[in-house]
Design an enzyme around this catalytic site. Sequence first.
Site, PDB file in Angstrom:
ATOM      1  N   ASP A   5     -55.060  75.611 -37.208  1.00 29.54           N
ATOM      2  CA  ASP A   5     -54.054  74.757 -36.805  1.00 29.54           C
ATOM      3  C   ASP A   5     -53.469  73.705 -37.482  1.00 29.54           C
ATOM      4  O   ASP A   5     -53.622  73.937 -39.046  1.00 29.54           O
ATOM      5  CB  ASP A   5     -53.603  74.284 -35.831  1.00 29.54           C
ATOM      6  CG  ASP A   5     -52.209  73.955 -35.092  1.00 29.54           C
ATOM      7  OD1 ASP A   5     -51.003  74.540 -35.458  1.00 29.54           O
ATOM      8  OD2 ASP A   5     -51.786  72.385 -34.637  1.00 29.54           O
ATOM      9  N   TYR A  62     -47.283  65.564 -35.713  1.00 31.32           N
ATOM     10  CA  TYR A  62     -45.584  65.802 -35.618  1.00 31.32           C
ATOM     11  C   TYR A  62     -44.931  64.831 -36.642  1.00 31.32           C
ATOM     12  O   TYR A  62     -44.341  65.031 -37.098  1.00 31.32           O
ATOM     13  CB  TYR A  62     -45.234  66.312 -34.144  1.00 31.32           C
ATOM     14  CG  TYR A  62     -45.840  67.606 -34.035  1.00 31.32           C
ATOM     15  CD1 TYR A  62     -46.042  68.875 -34.489  1.00 31.32           C
ATOM     16  CD2 TYR A  62     -46.784  66.983 -32.933  1.00 31.32           C
ATOM     17  CE1 TYR A  62     -46.404  69.950 -33.515  1.00 31.32           C
ATOM     18  CE2 TYR A  62     -47.769  67.893 -32.236  1.00 31.32           C
ATOM     19  CZ  TYR A  62     -46.971  69.545 -32.689  1.00 31.32           C
ATOM     20  OH  TYR A  62     -48.163  70.338 -32.163  1.00 31.32           O
ATOM     21  N   HIS A 102     -51.440  83.739 -32.482  1.00 36.55           N
ATOM     22  CA  HIS A 102     -52.313  81.460 -32.791  1.00 36.55           C
ATOM     23  C   HIS A 102     -52.945  81.000 -32.684  1.00 36.55           C
ATOM     24  O   HIS A 102     -54.607  80.176 -33.448  1.00 36.55           O
ATOM     25  CB  HIS A 102     -51.087  80.877 -32.312  1.00 36.55           C
ATOM     26  CG  HIS A 102     -50.591  79.589 -33.012  1.00 36.55           C
ATOM     27  ND1 HIS A 102     -51.094  79.248 -34.368  1.00 36.55           N
ATOM     28  CD2 HIS A 102     -51.329  78.249 -32.656  1.00 36.55           C
ATOM     29  CE1 HIS A 102     -50.966  78.112 -34.948  1.00 36.55           C
ATOM     30  NE2 HIS A 102     -50.749  77.695 -34.117  1.00 36.55           N
TER      31      HIS A 102
END
Length: 316
Positions: free
Chosen positions: A102, A230, A290
């Site tokens: 990730d 983010y 994922h």
Amino acid sequence: MDKIEHNHVQVRGLKLHVAQIGTGPKVVLFLHGFPEIWYSWRHQMVAVANAGFRAVAFDFRGYGLSDHPTEPEKANFKDLVDDVVALLDSFGIDKAFLVGKDFGAVPAFMVSVIHPERVLGVITLGIPFLIPGPVGIQFDLLPKGFYVLRWAEPGRAEADFGRFDVKTVVRNIYILFCRSELQVAGDDEEIMDLVDPSTPLPPWFTEDDLDAYATLYQNSGFRTALQVPYRCSQMDYGVTNPKVTAPSLLIMGEKDYFMKFPGTEEYIRKGVVKQFMPNLDVTFMPEGNHFVQEQFPEQVNELIISFLNKIPVHNM
């Protein structure tokens, strides 16, 4: 897993939580994603240690049992790059294999580009070569309710998550991120609203696993975790003409929602990614989502160990 040792290491003014198992000169450093933590690598750490490698995983700054930076709102990917190098220095490790999952793939790529002399090889799961910045992911092509965009808004995820306890937040994100479609909220809903509370955990993720994650995130909260990745992914990190020359492996689940990011499938399957990583091998796992390293640990362990064993000793 009981043999994994835990301690705190002073790195660039912060105490970072480090997990280790195995001995020997060949070091594999594992870099987690979100909502993950060192524990995400539990299966891989034991396997590579049993194969003769030294496995090291740490909680990024502001995650789990690691200290928060003084100003979490200013944390960025360059901090993670510098932490990786400083951690290797603190252990007297000249070169290591980097394994990133990730967003943990991003510091793996950046260290490989900026400090190639420290990297024996690179393995990433779920993310093909990507350097954050204005020309990274094409955010303008993503739906406006997409979770990455929502969580990039200061305060929005905090309000969304704040309606639930930490365990429920982690549970919801795991359930959401297991899906093969992009996670998009409507105008009148938040990302947490996309999960039906009656949805069971995936079969490979136990209540004990959830408790382990929840305990670690209860300690750290989400303050730094929402900043990195983010809220710092559009920064310009000054990396020009990036290329990873180290031997590399990309493991992608074909049911990973990241495959639905605009242009991603073509980028990987047509070999465009090899312009940046000329020594890259790509393995697709047909049923993989994922979280392939937790979903199919034995297959992923086999792929990782096979790759590690291919790198000649003179590279060290």
